[in-house]
Design a protein around this motif. Structure first.
Motif, short mmCIF file in Angstrom:
data_model
loop_
_atom_site.label_atom_id
_atom_site.label_comp_id
_atom_site.label_asym_id
_atom_site.label_seq_id
_atom_site.Cartn_x
_atom_site.Cartn_y
_atom_site.Cartn_z
N ASN A 1 0.77 -1.72 -0.08
CA ASN A 1 0.58 -0.08 -0.28
C ASN A 1 1.14 1.39 0.33
O ASN A 1 2.53 1.13 0.32
CB ASN A 1 -1.58 0.28 1.57
CG ASN A 1 -2.14 -1.10 1.04
OD1 ASN A 1 -2.35 -1.37 0.01
ND2 ASN A 1 -2.58 -1.42 2.42
N HIS A 2 -0.05 2.19 -0.37
CA HIS A 2 0.98 3.80 -0.15
C HIS A 2 0.81 3.96 0.92
O HIS A 2 0.43 3.86 1.70
CB HIS A 2 -0.30 4.31 -1.18
CG HIS A 2 0.56 6.30 -1.13
ND1 HIS A 2 0.15 6.81 -0.35
CD2 HIS A 2 0.90 6.54 -2.12
CE1 HIS A 2 0.72 8.00 -0.27
NE2 HIS A 2 1.45 7.43 -2.19
N PRO A 3 2.48 4.78 1.51
CA PRO A 3 2.66 5.56 2.82
C PRO A 3 1.14 5.42 3.32
O PRO A 3 1.53 5.47 5.17
CB PRO A 3 3.89 5.93 2.35
CG PRO A 3 4.28 5.51 0.94
CD PRO A 3 3.47 5.51 0.73
N GLY A 4 0.93 6.93 2.77
CA GLY A 4 -0.59 6.86 3.71
C GLY A 4 -0.03 8.14 4.29
O GLY A 4 -1.29 8.93 5.24
N SER A 5 1.52 8.71 4.57
CA SER A 5 1.34 10.45 5.64
C SER A 5 0.54 11.09 4.40
O SER A 5 0.86 11.03 3.32
CB SER A 5 2.74 10.31 5.42
OG SER A 5 2.86 11.73 6.48
#
Length: 84
Positions: free
Chosen positions: A44-48
């Protein structure tokens, strides 16, 4: 049997890092992040919410992208042991 020991050591290392009370250098945090993501096959995308943090996380993942799941687990355990 060998895999069971690796999974146990990895689980203990994750618990150690999660409970670590000291301040970890940013480069160590990023390596741990990348090894953890690869070890758990989380693509998944890092999400920060902060683009700069996402860039650093993405870079850490790129640097570790050639590691297998077992290699990432081993690297995580080794790095966690170095913090003791």
């Amino acid at each position: 049997m060998k895999n069971e020991k690796l999974y146990k050591n990895f689980s203990e290392a994750v618990q150690f890092v999660n409970n670590y009370e000291g301040q970890l250098p940013a480069d160590v945090k990023l390596k741990l992040y990348a090894f953890y993501k690869i070890a758990n096959e989380n693509k998944n995308h890092p999400g920060s919410k902060t683009p700069l943090i996402n860039a650093f996380k993405a870079n850490a993942l790129i640097q570790a992208k050639n590691l297998s799941r077992k290699e990432a687990m081993t690297a995580y355990v080794k790095l966690a042991k170095s913090l003791r």
